[in-house]
Design a protein around this motif. Structure first.
Motif, PDB file in Angstrom:
ATOM      1  N   THR A 170       0.854  -1.184   0.000  1.00  0.00           N
ATOM      2  CA  THR A 170       0.000   0.000   0.000  1.00  0.00           C
ATOM      3  C   THR A 170       0.892   1.236   0.000  1.00  0.00           C
ATOM      4  N   ILE A 171       0.592   2.198  -0.853  1.00  0.00           N
ATOM      5  CA  ILE A 171       1.361   3.444  -0.892  1.00  0.00           C
ATOM      6  C   ILE A 171       0.602   4.536  -0.150  1.00  0.00           C
ATOM      7  N   ILE A 172       1.278   5.157   0.815  1.00  0.00           N
ATOM      8  CA  ILE A 172       0.716   6.312   1.516  1.00  0.00           C
ATOM      9  C   ILE A 172       1.449   7.555   1.025  1.00  0.00           C
ATOM     10  N   PRO A 173       0.750   8.446   0.320  1.00  0.00           N
ATOM     11  CA  PRO A 173       1.399   9.677  -0.153  1.00  0.00           C
ATOM     12  C   PRO A 173       1.483  10.706   0.962  1.00  0.00           C
ATOM     13  N   GLU A 174       2.528  11.524   0.924  1.00  0.00           N
ATOM     14  CA  GLU A 174       2.635  12.624   1.880  1.00  0.00           C
ATOM     15  C   GLU A 174       2.619  13.961   1.146  1.00  0.00           C
ATOM     16  N   ILE A 175       1.673  14.800   1.519  1.00  0.00           N
ATOM     17  CA  ILE A 175       1.585  16.171   1.043  1.00  0.00           C
ATOM     18  C   ILE A 175       1.819  17.062   2.252  1.00  0.00           C
ATOM     19  N   GLU A 176       2.989  17.691   2.322  1.00  0.00           N
ATOM     20  CA  GLU A 176       3.383  18.445   3.523  1.00  0.00           C
ATOM     21  C   GLU A 176       2.536  19.697   3.730  1.00  0.00           C
ATOM     22  N   MET A 177       2.151  19.940   5.004  1.00  0.00           N
ATOM     23  CA  MET A 177       1.431  21.157   5.383  1.00  0.00           C
ATOM     24  C   MET A 177       1.428  21.285   6.907  1.00  0.00           C
ATOM     25  N   PRO A 178       1.377  22.447   7.483  1.00  0.00           N
ATOM     26  CA  PRO A 178       1.458  23.750   6.822  1.00  0.00           C
ATOM     27  C   PRO A 178       2.894  24.172   6.485  1.00  0.00           C
ATOM     28  N   GLY A 179       3.889  23.458   7.047  1.00  0.00           N
ATOM     29  CA  GLY A 179       5.282  23.804   6.768  1.00  0.00           C
ATOM     30  C   GLY A 179       5.830  23.036   5.581  1.00  0.00           C
ATOM     31  N   HIS A 180       7.129  23.212   5.327  1.00  0.00           N
ATOM     32  CA  HIS A 180       7.799  22.587   4.180  1.00  0.00           C
ATOM     33  C   HIS A 180       7.011  22.835   2.904  1.00  0.00           C
ATOM     34  N   TYR A 200       2.374  27.666   4.582  1.00  0.00           N
ATOM     35  CA  TYR A 200       1.029  28.020   4.118  1.00  0.00           C
ATOM     36  C   TYR A 200       0.348  28.963   5.102  1.00  0.00           C
ATOM     37  N   CYS A 201      -0.288  29.983   4.565  1.00  0.00           N
ATOM     38  CA  CYS A 201      -1.118  30.867   5.376  1.00  0.00           C
ATOM     39  C   CYS A 201      -2.530  30.263   5.425  1.00  0.00           C
ATOM     40  N   PRO A 202      -3.128  30.113   6.608  1.00  0.00           N
ATOM     41  CA  PRO A 202      -4.436  29.462   6.689  1.00  0.00           C
ATOM     42  C   PRO A 202      -5.586  30.369   6.252  1.00  0.00           C
ATOM     43  N   ASN A 203      -5.491  30.870   5.013  1.00  0.00           N
ATOM     44  CA  ASN A 203      -6.572  31.703   4.469  1.00  0.00           C
ATOM     45  C   ASN A 203      -7.455  30.868   3.540  1.00  0.00           C
ATOM     46  N   GLN A 204      -8.479  31.476   3.018  1.00  0.00           N
ATOM     47  CA  GLN A 204      -9.452  30.739   2.215  1.00  0.00           C
ATOM     48  C   GLN A 204      -8.822  30.191   0.935  1.00  0.00           C
ATOM     49  N   ALA A 208      -1.911  39.578  10.105  1.00  0.00           N
ATOM     50  CA  ALA A 208      -3.150  40.071  10.719  1.00  0.00           C
ATOM     51  C   ALA A 208      -4.268  39.033  10.592  1.00  0.00           C
ATOM     52  N   HIS A 209      -4.347  38.375   9.429  1.00  0.00           N
ATOM     53  CA  HIS A 209      -5.387  37.365   9.239  1.00  0.00           C
ATOM     54  C   HIS A 209      -5.222  36.213  10.231  1.00  0.00           C
ATOM     55  N   CYS A 210      -3.974  35.757  10.408  1.00  0.00           N
ATOM     56  CA  CYS A 210      -3.721  34.649  11.343  1.00  0.00           C
ATOM     57  C   CYS A 210      -4.094  35.043  12.764  1.00  0.00           C
ATOM     58  N   GLN A 211      -3.739  36.262  13.145  1.00  0.00           N
ATOM     59  CA  GLN A 211      -4.058  36.713  14.499  1.00  0.00           C
ATOM     60  C   GLN A 211      -5.570  36.839  14.692  1.00  0.00           C
ATOM     61  N   GLN A 212      -6.285  37.242  13.649  1.00  0.00           N
ATOM     62  CA  GLN A 212      -7.746  37.310  13.736  1.00  0.00           C
ATOM     63  C   GLN A 212      -8.349  35.910  13.899  1.00  0.00           C
ATOM     64  N   GLN A 231      -2.090  26.052  14.444  1.00  0.00           N
ATOM     65  CA  GLN A 231      -1.690  24.881  13.661  1.00  0.00           C
ATOM     66  C   GLN A 231      -2.620  23.705  13.959  1.00  0.00           C
ATOM     67  N   SER A 232      -2.981  23.523  15.226  1.00  0.00           N
ATOM     68  CA  SER A 232      -3.900  22.451  15.583  1.00  0.00           C
ATOM     69  C   SER A 232      -5.246  22.648  14.886  1.00  0.00           C
ATOM     70  N   TRP A 233      -5.740  23.891  14.866  1.00  0.00           N
ATOM     71  CA  TRP A 233      -6.990  24.194  14.161  1.00  0.00           C
ATOM     72  C   TRP A 233      -6.875  23.858  12.678  1.00  0.00           C
ATOM     73  N   PHE A 234      -5.741  24.243  12.085  1.00  0.00           N
ATOM     74  CA  PHE A 234      -5.463  23.980  10.671  1.00  0.00           C
ATOM     75  C   PHE A 234      -5.529  22.469  10.397  1.00  0.00           C
ATOM     76  N   ILE A 235      -4.825  21.682  11.229  1.00  0.00           N
ATOM     77  CA  ILE A 235      -4.780  20.233  11.028  1.00  0.00           C
ATOM     78  C   ILE A 235      -6.175  19.626  11.175  1.00  0.00           C
ATOM     79  N   LYS A 236      -6.941  20.108  12.142  1.00  0.00           N
ATOM     80  CA  LYS A 236      -8.299  19.573  12.346  1.00  0.00           C
ATOM     81  C   LYS A 236      -9.200  19.884  11.154  1.00  0.00           C
ATOM     82  N   GLU A 237      -9.024  21.083  10.568  1.00  0.00           N
ATOM     83  CA  GLU A 237      -9.804  21.427   9.382  1.00  0.00           C
ATOM     84  C   GLU A 237      -9.479  20.471   8.231  1.00  0.00           C
ATOM     85  N   ILE A 238      -8.198  20.197   8.061  1.00  0.00           N
ATOM     86  CA  ILE A 238      -7.775  19.271   7.005  1.00  0.00           C
ATOM     87  C   ILE A 238      -8.288  17.866   7.307  1.00  0.00           C
ATOM     88  N   GLU A 239      -8.190  17.455   8.577  1.00  0.00           N
ATOM     89  CA  GLU A 239      -8.653  16.121   8.932  1.00  0.00           C
ATOM     90  C   GLU A 239     -10.148  15.960   8.638  1.00  0.00           C
TER      91      GLU A 239
END
Length: 767
Positions: A261-271, A302-306, A344-348, A362-370
């Motif tokens: 089985t191949i598991i692909p990795e798409i790095e985020m939010p870093g790298h 990555y900036c967590p914008n729309q 400013a967007h990240c702080q908001q 970052q935790s919020w970002f990962i949960k959104e992706i999950e």
């Protein structure tokens, strides 16, 4: 299942009786990974062009592989029949998933399993009972193949058995990826973790975002030499490549035929610098940045914008359509938050979602992706940094910075995969010879991989059920060629396969020689496959041992039936049969001999006979498991560490710890000076301490104390420490206390920022 292992690496001579007796060539049975049970008979089965087979249709992966293997290697085509077959595959629902039984008798072969995977693994064991020359296409057909009579009952200890490959730092052709996968299948690995995106290159075609392959797949130059070289040097030419979606479909299909089985990795939010270079609006600054040309960690995440979230969902959608795996790896490691702090967007977002800080973001970002990945019927895996700020509820954690992340996640009820640097990073040096090809650093010899136990001792029996398994990692910053990837992979992947299939050894010193004997046999197969493996089987292990009032130098080879010869201080060569007494500075050369011929490399050890050799040493903290091979006594054994790397058994590494070293003499000793050295490789998060303290304690607890400031030369990767005791302070000490504060947290903008620095210390020479 009770493990019962009977006789591995044994020579068997058998006689086959038909109308007349016929001598059979001696056969050496050697299977890696080791089966749970093996019994060897005293006869053989003769496979010929008349041999037939029968199998349930669902076992086609196994039978197709066996047919192709025999056809290519021996020119023997097996005919499928419905009854009276010589080779019989049977479905047995009582056998655990992926398990099998393989019985070879004089009359035929019977394979039982409950699923297609078990049948395939039975064939891989059968493959290793066949002559190694069948691994290549033979133009001259064989009339028959003699297979020793055996009975094997086998099943894996771990569900997840994987190897990783980074193709972002260096790109490798499609055919090599398939070859890499084929090697894993031979060893009953079942997962290929494919690291497809990073700062230095984007390697997967995403049709909705073509600039990822038009632009992000290529960089204008590439670092050559080591990251720590001053100055750094670059090869200034365009470099890169990518896999089309058709390439990926072909590779996925090929892997499925080998039960991988191949598991692909798409790095985020870093790298993410390569992607941000192609689409600057994905970053927080909107500035144009280049695809990274050197290794390390970069602030352009990555900036967590729309726009970013839409982009990543597009990428993940196309990726999930290509890979049938239930898992998608989303990285989550080494994401500097500097740009988020100034955005400013990240702080908001932090305020809007009532998050504590950027780690919470970052935790919020990962949960959104999950949530998005789960909506597509898939699960995410992330490196252990995804624990920071709170773990996504259904995420699987891949623990690389040690076992701490795995312990935390498992105790929370999340599944974990162990891949710690200490035992699983195959980009580390595997030998301390100066002849080894350039690597990132560290030291991971074959024996240490073999000693790996993927289940952390902190876990209860119930918590340990969350340990899915383990994998080895190959990061390719310093592997520009396929030959070098193979060199770093083999034979360490043999040890990892045994850990995850057979289970961790309970007695390394007892079991390792047996494993090496099987490796010694297995490399004949690698030779036929033209694999560029590292052969350190005949390297010697040395140690200084204190016995009563004497210092003894011991040598050991883990391969059986060999002789060791040595010279001491250029004297006449001798056969080593007893430890060597050391009474002065010594230079020792030693080598293993096989059949009266030298094999392996020459061991060269220089021993400085100083006053600390007969002392005792205590540390306030244990060295990190990744860098503790020599134990505390490595600091006063008379042998200095490598001049070119920090990971051998003489250098001890401490991560974020303030260090206190207490050296106690058996009797008051006049001390006139002390010297040691520290490693200073900031690219690997290693920082020499900038201050320390030394105390000499004499009778009556009288102390001489001196504060030390180290002069750190930014152009050197080592910092030497020399302390001379002046005549007026010369004393007979019974104790020396060295206090060495850790550098602290690595500042922003530097490699490893936000993490504790490493301290590496070498031999402490006492005059």
């Amino acid at each position: 299942m009770k493990t019962h292992y009977i006789i591995f690496s044994i020579f068997i001579s058998v006689l086959l009786s038909c109308t007349s007796e016929k001598e059979i060539q001696v056969s050496k049975i050697s299977i890696i990974p080791k089966p749970q049970q093996l019994e060897i008979g005293n006869d053989v089965f003769e496979l010929t062009s008349k041999t037939t087979f029968s199998a349930p249709k669902e076992f086609e992966v196994a039978t197709n592989f066996l047919n192709t293997f025999l056809s290519n290697g021996a020119g023997i085509e097996l005919e499928a029949t419905s009854e009276n077959s010589t080779i019989v595959f049977k479905k047995d629902s009582l056998i655990v998933s992926e398990g099998y039984s393989l019985s070879v008798s004089k009359e035929g072969i019977e394979i039982n399993s409950s699923d297609a995977s078990g049948a395939f693994y039975a064939v891989q064991s059968l493959r290793q009972l066949l002559p190694p020359d069948l691994e290549q296409i033979n133009l001259l057909p064989k009339k028959s193949i003699k297979i020793p009579v055996v009975k094997i009952t086998d099943a894996p200890k771990f569900k997840y058995r994987g190897m990783h490959l980074d193709v972002s730092r260096h790109f490798f052709p499609k055919e090599f990826i398939k070859q890499y996968i084929s090697h894993l299948s031979m060893l009953k690995m079942n997962t290929f973790h494919w690291h497809l995106t990073d700062d230095q290159g984007w390697r997967i075609e995403i049709k909705k975002h073509p600039r990822l392959t038009q632009h992000a797949a290529y960089r204008d130059s590439t670092l050559i030499g080591h990251y720590n070289d001053i100055p750094q040097h670059y090869k200034k030419e365009r470099y890169g490549g990518f896999y089309t979606q058709e390439d990926i479909k072909e590779i996925v299909t090929y892997a499925a035929q080998l039960n991988i089985t191949i598991i692909p990795e798409i790095e985020m939010p870093g790298h993410a610098q390569a992607a941000v270079s192609a689409y600057p609006e994905l970053g927080c600054t909107g500035n144009q940045v280049p695809v990274a040309s050197k290794w390390g960690v970069f602030e352009n995440i990555y900036c967590p914008n729309q726009k970013t979230m839409t982009f990543l969902k597009d990428v993940l959608t196309e990726t999930m359509e290509l890979f049938p795996s239930e898992y998608i790896h989303i990285g989550g490691d080494e994401a500097p938050k500097k740009q988020w702090k100034n955005c400013a967007h990240c702080q908001q977002l932090i305020k809007k979602h009532n998050l504590k800080d950027e780690a919470g973001l970052q935790s919020w970002f990962i949960k959104e992706i999950e949530t998005f990945v789960n909506s597509k019927g898939k699960k995410i895996i992330g490196w252990d940094e995804i624990l920071e700020g709170g773990l996504a509820p259904n995420a699987t954690v891949m623990s690389w910075r040690g076992t701490e992340g795995a312990v935390t996640a498992a105790k929370q009820g999340n599944d974990v995969i162990l891949t710690p640097t200490s035992h699983a990073y195959f980009d580390y040096y595997q030998d301390d010879s100066y002849e080894e090809p350039l690597a990132i650093g560290g030291f991971l010899p074959l024996k240490k991989v073999y000693s790996f136990n993927p289940i952390p001792h902190e876990l209860s029996k119930e918590e340990a059920t969350h340990v899915l398994g383990a994998q080895g990692n190959i990061w390719t910053e310093y592997m520009p060629t396929t030959d070098q990837v193979e060199y770093m992979l083999f034979p360490r992947v043999l040890a990892m396969s045994e850990v995850v299939w057979s289970g961790p050894t309970k007695n390394v010193e007892k079991d390792y020689p047996n494993f090496l004997a099987r490796v010694e046999s297995f490399i004949q197969r690698l030779d036929v496959l033209h694999v560029n493996y590292a052969n350190h089987l005949y390297d010697l292990e040395s140690a200084i041992v204190k016995k009563n009032d004497s210092l003894l130098y011991k040598l050991k080879t883990h391969t059986e039936g060999k002789e060791i010869r040595y010279t001491l201080n250029k004297q006449e060569e001798k056969v080593y049969d007893t430890p060597i007494l050391i009474i002065e500075d010594a230079t020792i050369k030693a080598q293993v001999y096989k059949d009266n011929k030298p094999v392996g490399r020459v061991l060269n050890d220089t021993i400085t006979y100083h006053k600390g050799l007969k002392a005792n040493i205590q540390l306030n903290v244990e060295p990190h498991p990744a860098y503790s091979a020599g134990g505390k006594d490595a600091l006063i054994n008379g042998i200095s560490g490598s001049n070119t790397r920090y990971g051998d058994k003489e250098w001890l590494g401490f991560w974020g710890d303030d260090l206190e070293i207490v050296i106690t003499f058996p009797e008051p000793t006049k001390v006139s000076g002390i010297s040691t050295r520290f490693y200073n490789a900031n690219g690997q998060w290693i920082y020499s301490p900038y201050k320390g303290q030394i105390k000499l304690v004499s009778k009556g607890n009288n102390e001489f104390k001196a504060d030390i400031e180290y002069e750190i030369n930014p152009d050197s990767d080592k910092v030497s420490f020399e302390f001379d005791v002046s005549e007026e302070n010369l004393t007979e000490a019974y104790k020396i206390i060295l206090t060495i504060p850790n550098y602290g947290i690595i500042p922003e903008g530097l490699q490893g920022s936000g993490n504790p620095a490493w301290t590496f210390i070498d031999e402490i020479v006492i005059r």
